[in-house]
Motif scaffolding. Structure first.
Motif, PDB file in Angstrom:
ATOM      1  N   ARG A 124     -10.734  27.305  -0.424  1.00 62.72           N
ATOM      2  CA  ARG A 124     -12.035  27.034   0.198  1.00 62.72           C
ATOM      3  C   ARG A 124     -13.122  27.814  -0.499  1.00 62.72           C
ATOM      4  NH1 ARG A 124     -10.267  27.271   5.708  1.00 62.72           N
ATOM      5  NH2 ARG A 124      -9.745  25.119   6.243  1.00 62.72           N
ATOM      6  N   GLY A 149     -13.586  26.557  -3.865  1.00 66.12           N
ATOM      7  CA  GLY A 149     -14.035  25.179  -3.875  1.00 66.12           C
ATOM      8  C   GLY A 149     -13.189  24.292  -4.769  1.00 66.12           C
ATOM      9  N   THR A 150     -12.112  24.803  -5.242  1.00 68.87           N
ATOM     10  CA  THR A 150     -11.233  24.017  -6.121  1.00 68.87           C
ATOM     11  C   THR A 150      -9.823  24.582  -6.023  1.00 68.87           C
ATOM     12  OG1 THR A 150     -10.651  23.608  -8.421  1.00 68.87           O
ATOM     13  CG2 THR A 150     -12.005  25.518  -8.001  1.00 68.87           C
ATOM     14  N   LEU A 199     -10.588  20.923   1.465  1.00 72.41           N
ATOM     15  CA  LEU A 199     -11.641  20.402   0.603  1.00 72.41           C
ATOM     16  C   LEU A 199     -11.784  18.897   0.812  1.00 72.41           C
ATOM     17  CD1 LEU A 199     -10.831  22.166  -2.801  1.00 72.41           C
ATOM     18  CD2 LEU A 199     -12.301  22.973  -0.940  1.00 72.41           C
TER      19      LEU A 199
END
Ligand code: ATP
Ligand code: ATP
Ligand code: URE
Ligand code: MG
Ligand code: MG
Lengths: 229, 376, 278, 538, 407
Positions: E305, E308-309, E43
């Motif tokens: 991934r 996203g966190t 990220l």
């Protein structure tokens, strides 16, 4: 033979010996005297090297020894009979003698020892700690003799020994003085024995050497002043 | 009574249970510190916002609570080692027994919330296919019973061991080594599933204590306070014991047991009594420890653990109660710190610490502050 | 080791924890209405074949002051070991008064029954202060519970103080006993014996390492004690023995060689030969 | 199946007999394709390929099969070409299987081993055994017969009958007749079976016992059955007796490990009174010394132990002297504190080894002369490494005893440990004696490490495994007595090994511990106590 | 916030008895992190390892788990080896809602919302291995030898049941337990020899742990028990354990794993080369738990991934169904019960301390949290997908029980 000059010694914080002076002439017997707790044993232990000297000089046979370790002093010719016997309790009588003997490189036990204390021969296989008090005392003296010392230090050697042997010890000390040129430094409370055996005296009082002289000079006044309570 | 006595007899306390902390600077500091902790920590934990630098996290509270348990354990060992001269290399066993007693209570508290949902049997028993609760698990659903057992089990066990050993005059290293054998044997025995204590995994998965959830910060805080109180009270108790005439007899036994006997004291009784007392205190420490770490398993019995306890006491200062307590807490704090900071090298640091303490602080860390022998 | 041995071991009388036993041993209750307080009859002790005591028979009367002399290794200390329960003889009898069979009692019980001892080699509690040594020796209950609750009343304090003065250690009362000189330890031992206030005092070489004057003091002390107490003294210092002795027993090779007044004993050629010398 | 085996066998024997004839190109090609099959086929195909190779009569057949068995047969990733490879310091030396000539080198990323399983391996072994049956080498014949004993069949028996008369070695001949006897147990005629049974009487072999038992249980002929039962009882009784002997051997060997581990402690702890928690780590250092010695002389593993023994003694002895001089000498008179300091040292040593050698176990090879077992008979074989360890333990004991009894060292050590100050006052250099003695104790621990490296793993934790047992043995025997350590170690070992079959290893260990605890109640000073006034007076 | 590195906790013993096994795992994770950072991190953030040493002391595992989660606030933890250490940290992870990736084969009977089990459960190792013994080697008698703790106990219990279900008689099963670090195997090996000398084909199924293996195999070799007489199939002996043994006499004994270092795939060769580079030692070995971390790490990376966190709930959600390649040419998928799919292989020991694969399952087997062969757990399933969201759901009674610290 041995001279102690301005010796100071401490146990932790407490100052036990104060500028002690003491001369031990060669081939004589010097008796260190004083009441309980004045520091007699402390002087002897310091000479032997078992206690460190805080300051002062110890000269043995013309050489300064105060910084030598005890074992070197022993091998250099100082024999020590401690107060309280200090036998190796789990070694046999014979082994007790042999330990000392090995440090002068010999294996045999001197005949003098067995002559003087026949019981040590009879009981050679018994553990040192099993002996009676007096027998242990005899062993302690025998052990010191095994070193064939030139200076013999005796801390109340007759304690607990039967009268006839005590007398004999006195005779032997004199004989050793004479025949083998051995010097003796003795601590003894029993005045008769001291008078009979020693030819010099040094008196300690509360950590200080306060008087010395030839034994026949030891008068009642000194005894009164320093040796009675 | 104020006859012209020599100053010397005043060294002997008149009534041992009065003015307990007379002349005991270390003890005062210890108890003072505990009092401060009891008051301050809850405030800093609950009352101060987590973002504040003064906030004490739940994690820290938990950690402190456990150090206190170790301090209590060290105190217990010092009682026998420092004062009675009995070097126990098996005190971890009493700690673990107390811990197991508490663990059994906590286990029963789970009820039917276990994995297999059995209302009575703990999970591991269900799993082993056991039909019913072994008899020695009875009663542990009651807190009062468990609390009693926490003291009784180590106490009785210690009593039997001590009775055997002291009666036949097992002393010195012989006693040390058989105490080590004892804890080792217990460890191996508890590893066995057949023993009924959960085998290698031990007891875990605890949920509540007295109806309060163990994961609740308040419960943890309460456990911390309980540990602090226990340590404080135990300290006072030990202090009383060592100041009493019995305490002096015990020290006499340490230095010259045959002589003590010849004065008419049954030295085996004294040793047995102080040993049992110490075992119970160790058990208490274990009982407070277990809910705070959430697991008790046989490795608590491992001989190495017991040796470590000895090391704590020695590092702190053998023969001073507060020193031992301090050692227990400090060495563990050092371990926490070091294992996180220098994970690969911490054993060097810890080992070095032990060596350095013996060489440079022969009376332990408290020897630094203590000039003369304690005046108990 | 058979299985039976364990229970047997547990049942052994001489080691059992005697919580339950009645305690007839409080000092002062020894039955001496009929003659001697201490009987030794035909006591034999051997170590690996060596007879340290050989059918020794000895009686000590109430209030008597008895001196025992004899060569090193005659068995004097061993005799005391037998009386105090440290050594179990191979055969023989040892009684305190009429009722107490010393051979069936533990060392601690014998001590509590009223036999006190000063050891040949001074043994004190080195880490305890001098006053604490005396306090430990002080007569009184010896159980865990009572010593735990006990407090030191004024009377006891006075007693400690007076003994401290008696043994000349007032100024050393607060020092640790391990730091005393040899002679001071001897005195402390005597002090502990006094604190114990026993009926029978066994005193092994009390004046070793003492000056002549201290010796006289000790002699007076022992003589004072005799009468109310029975005192058995072992000593090699003949001047001392002469100064206090009433009856003297000479031990040799584990049994009695001679007994009688000092003069009689001193004149005995056998005693002269094995012990006194010319 | 049987018939097939017989055919195959005959052709095989013929083929092997023909090895003298020069190999033609066609033979080479056949061998290559068999080799390919050896690599690419299923395991069944591979077994078949082994047989094909054996039967091919190719002069390289035996070396190739041997290479297969030794796991030296490789293929090239990509091409699939078969080679014989021997590992070098990095990579491999590659040999052509057909010519037997060295053709170059390859890295570990270029070739992979031809994978086989136990079935293929067995097949290859059997083929080689058959080939070895008429080998002039006595060892090879003996192994071949041994091997065939496991799967005797009539064809083999027949072949054996021809060989048995010519066999010069008695033992081999006896085994051959066993093979024949076993094969005949399946004969349809009861008389032959009975006769075969008689030839089996007296053997202690598993295989024989099992076959005889089969007959005793379900032979159709009652006389055969009865006779078989009789023989079976005899076999069983003798096996049980030998089993007892085996148990005693196990006990002695476990005991000798215990006492070897404890000797060092008997000196440092028993004689000097130092509670040496680092004792286990000194043992470990001894084992690591063995490992390093083997690293330094990789081509002389057989002799490495003779270097390792003095090396380990010196290395750990030096560590011991360093520990004594650096730490322990400041602690005399404070015996319990030595526990704290040596515990610290033990942590440091452990982590040191982890850092230097990695936390993994290290591999210490056993020299050939120490591997395997002496077969006393089929029921009792004494493993050689254990046997040597027992002998070594007694040797160390004897030397220590001599040292302590014959030289003044022992005397001085005891004097120093009983009264340090007074020993100095009679001229004994206590510091020298202390350093020497501790060094000696440490050195002996190192010797134990060498021995242990031959029977257990060499890793950073190994010391921990022995420290508790060592203390226990020393105390059980009576601190300060070498004899006590000897008798204590051996008796605990034997006790353990007699309990183990009854209770399992865990409980046996618990019981031994409990036994020691109870024993110490009876004899509070161990087996060989210090007695007398001295030991009891305060 | 964005510049802050992502913290990965590593909770493996670096000292004490378990260091021997766990140190390599700590280094594996460090290597994986290093590689990930070289490839641009995650990220867009750097990954930072946080290493602690629980020193093989179980309560310390719990303490340090708490420290990692509460003090260091790590996003995920890779760690623990023994079951007891996992059990000891489990409540902490549930209470503080952390993520633990557990890399070792284990006894099953567990499924936690916060733990991902990357090692084999019994149906991915033990069961196929005895199937192999019975089907391929015609073994009829089984000696189950194990160290006395929960993993061997449970595994053997399952196997015993399974063998009996398959018609093996009770007297043909021998079970023996030894203490940790057991070093004197003389009597036991002799007993097994006896047990195996009765005529029927016999095999040893070993759940002997760690340090005890070296003396065990040494004793086998010395008493002449070869793989053709009585083969051993072990569940805890991998390349790393063999590194300390002279394997020459052990050739042919087996291990059952989901990965062997000898796997001839390019991924594996790359992994080994990277490992050799990382260790700077071309003789360093790889093993099954290392592969497990490799898989676990990649799964976590993938899940992060996708989510996203690194937020725990989001990752928990995203990771189920994530599929990544394993090192043996197949794929590993995270199942809803938090176990993964794995191929099962039997390898035979080679003289160089490697294994050569002699048998392998067709494709991957999904890990079973609750054994079907134990009566207590055959009705229990686990699924961390809505709507069930339960680690132990009893399909008979419809009750979800236990392990509910989280909320
Ligand atoms: N270990 C010690 N620690 C502290 N003080 C000590 C120590 N040993 C002796 N002392 C003190 O030192 C002083 C001298 O003791 P020392 O033993 O030398 O006396 P001494 O003259 O030999 O007496 P005695 O005639 O009783 O043997 C005494 O007051 C004693 O209390
Ligand atoms: N445990 C024992 N083992 C062997 N012999 C012993 C033991 N205890 C005492 N002895 C021997 O028994 C004899 C008597 O010793 P005891 O101590 O009673 O003599 P004593 O009369 O007190 O002598 P002293 O006047 O020298 O103190 C001595 O010869 C001694 O060596
Ligand atoms: N999970 C294990 N191998 O303990
Ligand atoms: Mg003196
Ligand atoms: Mg005497």
């Amino acid at each position: 033979m041995l001279s102690i000059r301005k010796l100071n010694q401490y146990y932790g914080e407490s100052h036990t010996l104060w500028d002690v002076d003491c001369e031990v002439p060669a081939q004589g017997c010097t008796c260190l005297m004083g009441r309980n707790g004045v520091g007699k044993t402390t002087v002897l232990k310091t000479v032997m090297g078992l206690l460190p000297a805080a300051s002062g000089e110890i000269e043995f046979d013309g050489r300064r020894i105060e910084s030598r370790p005890a074992e070197q002093r022993a091998r250099g010719g100082i024999g020590y009979v401690p107060q309280g016997r200090e036998i190796f309790p789990l070694l046999s009588v014979e082994e007790n003698l042999r330990v000392a003997r090995t440090s002068v490189g010999r294996r045999d036990i001197p005949t003098l020892v067995h002559e003087l204390f026949p019981v040590l021969h009879d009981m050679r296989h018994r553990r040192g700690g099993d002996l009676s008090g007096g027998q242990q005392q005899q062993l302690a003296i025998g052990r010191a003799l095994c070193l064939e010392p030139r200076l013999l230090i005796l801390d109340e050697p007759t304690e607990g020994i039967q009268p006839n042997i005590v007398r004999e010890i006195g005779d032997v000390i004199q004989r050793l003085n004479r025949d083998q040129a051995m010097t003796v430094l003795l601590v003894e409370q029993k005045l008769p024995f001291a008078r009979r055996t020693a030819d010099h005296f040094v008196i300690l009082d509360r950590g200080r050497s306060v008087a010395d002289g030839r034994m026949d000079e030891l008068g009642d006044d000194l005894v009164q002043r320093y040796l009675t309570v | 009574m104020a006859t012209p006595q020599s100053s010397a007899t005043r060294l002997i306390p008149e009534r041992p249970w009065r003015r307990l902390l007379h002349g005991d600077m270390g003890g005062r500091i210890l108890l003072g510190a505990l009092a401060v902790l009891i008051v301050v920590i809850p405030i800093l934990n609950q009352g101060v916002s987590p973002s504040s630098p003064f906030h004490v996290s739940d994690y820290t509270v938990n950690l402190l609570g456990r150090y206190l348990c170790f301090a209590l354990l060290a105190l217990a060992l010092d009682l026998v080692w420092g004062y009675a001269g009995i070097l126990s290399l098996g005190h971890g066993a009493f700690f673990a027994l107390g811990g197991y007693a508490m663990g059994m209570y906590l286990m029963r508290q789970i009820g039917d919330r276990g994995v297999y949902g059995d209302p009575v049997l703990p999970d591991f028993m269900v799993f082993l296919g056991w039909e019913q609760l072994p008899w020695f698990w009875y009663g542990f659903d009651q807190f009062w019973f468990a609390a009693l057992m926490v003291l009784l089990v180590p106490g009785v066990f210690g009593f039997i061991f001590g009775w055997l050993a002291f009666r036949s005059r097992v002393t010195g290293v012989y006693l040390s080594i058989i105490s080590q054998a004892m804890t080792y044997a217990l460890m191996l025995a508890f590893f066995r599933n057949e023993m009924g204590f959960g085998g290698n995994n031990g007891l875990t998965d605890f949920k509540d204590i007295l109806g309060f959830s163990l994961s609740d910060p308040q419960t943890r805080l309460a456990l911390f306070v309980a540990s602090a109180l226990a340590l404080g009270l135990a300290y006072l108790l030990c202090r009383m014991v060592v100041r009493s005439r019995a305490g002096r007899v015990v020290r006499a036994v340490r230095d010259a047991e045959p002589r003590t006997r010849s004065l008419g004291y049954r030295t085996d009784h004294y040793k047995l009594w102080i040993w049992t007392l110490s075992a119970m205190l160790a058990g208490l420490a274990g009982a407070l420890y277990v809910p705070q770490v959430g697991i008790i398993n046989p490795s608590e019995f491992s001989p190495l653990n017991s040796i470590e306890i000895v090391v704590w006491v020695a590092v702190g200062g053998r023969g001073t109660l507060y020193g031992a307590a301090l050692g227990g807490a400090l060495v563990n704090y050092a371990q926490t710190l070091l294992t996180a900071m220098i994970a690969e090298l911490w054993l060097f640091a810890l080992g070095g610490l032990f060596v350095a303490v013996t060489l440079f602080f022969p009376r332990g860390l408290v020897g630094l502050f203590r000039r003369r022998e304690d005046r108990s | 080791m058979s299985l039976l041995d364990r229970p047997r071991e547990v049942m052994r009388r001489d080691r059992v924890f005697d919580f339950m036993m009645p305690d007839p041993l409080e000092a002062g209750r020894v039955d001496t209405r009929h003659g001697p307080i201490l009987y030794l009859e035909d006591v034999t002790v051997s170590f690996d074949g060596f007879r340290a005591l050989d059918a020794l028979t000895l009686y000590i009367d109430v209030g008597e002051l008895r001196c025992i002399i004899g060569p090193n290794g005659a068995g004097k200390s061993t005799m005391m070991d037998v009386i105090t329960g440290r050594i179990r003889p191979d055969q023989g009898q040892a009684w305190l008064g009429q009722r107490l069979d010393l051979l069936r009692m533990q060392e601690t019980d014998i001590s509590r029954a009223g036999i006190g001892r000063k050891f040949q080699k001074p043994t004190v509690f080195p880490e305890h202060r001098v006053v604490e040594n005396l306090e430990l020796a002080m007569a009184g209950p010896r159980g865990v519970w009572s010593t735990l609750r006990q407090h030191l009343d004024g009377e006891s304090r006075d007693r400690i103080d007076s003994v401290l003065t008696e043994i000349g250690l007032q100024s050393a009362g607060h020092s640790r006993a391990g730091q005393l000189s040899h002679g001071q330890k001897q005195w402390l031992e005597i002090g502990m014996l006094l604190m114990q206030n026993p009926q029978v005092l066994l005193v092994d070489e009390p004046v070793a390492g003492m000056t002549h004057q201290e010796m006289d003091r000790t002699g007076e002390l022992l003589q004072r004690l005799a009468g109310r107490h029975s005192v058995v003294v072992v000593e090699h210092d003949m001047d001392f023995v002469r100064s206090i002795a009433r009856t003297v027993t000479v031990l040799h090779q584990g049994s009695v060689l001679a007994e009688g007044s000092m003069d009689a004993v001193q004149a005995d050629p056998r005693v002269v030969e094995v012990y006194l010398g010319e | 199946m049987k018939r097939f085996a017989r055919c195959m066998l005959v052709s095989l024997l013929m083929a092997l007999g023909l090895t003298a004839s020069p190999a033609g190109a066609a033979d080479d090609e056949a061998l290559v394709s068999s080799l390919r099959q050896l690599n690419e086929g299923s395991f069944e195909d591979k077994a078949a390929a082994v047989r094909t190779i054996a039967e091919s009569g190719h002069p390289r057949a035996v070396p190739v099969l041997q290479a297969l068995l030794d796991s030296r047969l490789y293929f090239r990733i990509g091409g699939g070409e078969i080679v014989i490879a021997d590992s070098l310091d990095s990579g491999f030396a590659v040999t052509d299987p057909l010519s037997g000539e060295r053709v170059g080198e390859a890295s570990q990323y270029e070739i992979r081993r031809v994978s086989i399983n136990n079935a293929v391996r067995s097949e290859a072994r059997k083929m080689l055994a058959l080939a070895g049956l008429s080998s002039p080498d006595r060892q090879a014949r003996s192994e071949a017969v041994e091997r065939l004993l496991e799967s005797p069949d009539p064809a083999i028996a027949e072949r054996m009958e021809g060989l048995v008369a010519e066999e010069p070695v008695d033992a081999i001949r006896r085994d051959m007749s066993l093979v024949i006897g076993l094969a005949r147990l399946d004969a349809p005629e009861a008389a032959i079976r009975l006769e075969a049974l008689e030839t089996l009487d007296g053997s202690l072999r598993n295989r024989v016992r099992n076959e005889v038992r089969r007959l005793a249980q379900n032979d159709p002929d009652p006389t055969v059955q009865a006779r078989a039962a009789e023989i079976l009882t005899g076999i069983q009784e003798r096996r049980d007796l030998w089993g007892l002997g085996e148990q005693i051997f196990f006990g002695l060997s476990a005991g000798s490990v215990l006492m070897l581990a404890a000797f060092g402690l008997a000196i440092t702890f028993g004689v000097m009174g130092v509670i040496n928690m680092a004792h286990g780590e000194l043992i470990m250092l001894g084992a690591y010394t063995t490992y390093v010695v083997q690293l330094l002389m990789p081509n002389a593993i057989d002799y490495s132990l003779f270097v390792a023994i003095p090396a380990a003694f010196l290395v750990t002895g030096a560590f011991g002297v360093a520990i004594e001089r650096g730490v322990i000498r400041f602690l005399y008179g404070r015996p319990l504190e030595t526990l704290l300091a040596t515990f610290g040292i033990s942590l440091i040593l452990q982590q040191l080894v982890r850092t230097v050698f990695s936390p993994l176990n290290r591999q210490v090879s056993t020299p050939d002369w120490m591997s395997g077992a002496i077969e006393v008979n089929a029921a009792l074989s004494l493993t050689l490494n254990r046997l040597y360890v027992i002998a070594f333990a007694f040797l160390v004991f004897g030397l220590l005893l001599l040292l302590f009894k014959r030289t003044t060292l022992g005397l001085k050590v005891r004097a120093v440990s009983q009264n340090r100050a007074m020993a100095r006052a009679v001229g004994v250099s206590s510091s020298r004696i202390d350093a020497l003695t501790f060094g000696l104790g440490a050195g002996v621990a190192g010797l134990a490490g060498v021995a242990l490296s031959q029977i257990t793993n060499v890793g950073p934790n190994m010391g921990q495994a022995y420290i508790i047992d060592s203390f226990l043995v020393v105390v059980f025997g009576g601190a300060g007595s070498l004899w006590g350590t000897l008798v204590g170690g051996l008796s605990l070992g034997v006790l353990n090994k007699f309990l183990e079959p009854e209770t399992g290893a865990v409980l046996a260990k618990v019981l031994v511990l409990v036994f020691v605890i109870l024993f110490i109640q009876r004899r509070p000073q161990g087996l060989f106590p210090q007695r007398g006034r001295a030991a009891s007076e305060g | 916030q964005e510049e802050d590195p992502i913290k990965v906790g590593i909770l493996h013993s670096l000292s004490g008895t378990m260091a021997i096994s766990e140190t390599a795992l700590k280094e594996t994770v460090e290597m994986l992190i290093e590689q990930q950072n070289e490839n641009g991190g995650l990220l867009g953030r750097e990954i930072e390892p946080v290493v602690v040493d629980p020193a093989s002391d179980w309560p310390r595992f719990a303490e340090q788990a708490r420290q990692l989660l509460a003090d260091d606030e790590v996003d995920v933890v890779f760690g623990t080896w023994t079951s007891v250490s996992r059990k000891s940290v489990l409540p902490v992870f549930e209470e503080l809602n952390g993520l633990l990736f557990y890399p070792v084969q284990y006894e099953g009977e567990e499924s936690s919302e916060n733990v991902f089990y990357l090692g084999a459960s019994p149906n991915q190792q033990a069961i196929p291995a005895v199937d192999y013994l019975m089907d391929e080697l015609d073994v009829e008698r089984f000696a189950l030898l194990g160290t006395d703790y929960v993993y061997p106990r449970t595994t053997n219990k399952i196997l015993e049941q399974y063998l009996m279900d398959n018609g093996v008689a009770e007297e043909d099963i021998m079970i023996n337990y030894t203490p940790f670090g057991h070093s004197d195997w003389q009597s036991i090996v002799s007993d097994v020899r006896d047990f195996g000398g009765q005529g029927e084909k016999t095999a040893i199924v070993s759940t002997i742990n760690g340090d005890a293996n070296v003396p065990f195999y040494t004793e086998l070799a010395n008493q002449g028990v070869s793989a053709s007489d009585i083969p051993v199939v072990a569940f805890s002996v991998g390349e790393q354990e063999l590194a300390g043994i002279d394997t020459e006499p052990l050739v042919g004994h087996m291990s059952a794993w989901n990965y062997f270092m000898s796997a001839p795939t390019t991924e594996n060769v790359e992994f080994i080369q990277a490992w050799h580079e990382f260790k700077d030692d071309t003789s360093a070995v790889t093993n099954d738990p290392m592969e497990a971390h490799y898989i676990g790490f990649n799964m976590w990376v993938e899940a992060v991934r996708r989510a996203g966190t690194t937020d725990v709930e989001a990752v928990q959600d995203a990771i189920i169904g994530v599929t990544v390649p394993n090192l043996t040419g197949g794929y590993a998928t995270m199942m809803p019960n938090h176990h993964i799919t794995k191929p099962v292989m039997i390898g035979e020991i080679q003289p160089d301390g490697q294994f050569s694969v002699v048998w392998e399952t067709n494709g991957e087997v999904a890990g079973d949290a609750w054994s079907d062969y134990l009566p207590e757990s055959s009705d229990i399933i686990a699924s961390w997908r809505a709507p069930l969201l339960c680690g132990n759901y009893n399909v008979e009674t419809g009750v979800c029980s236990g392990q509910d610290y989280g909320d």
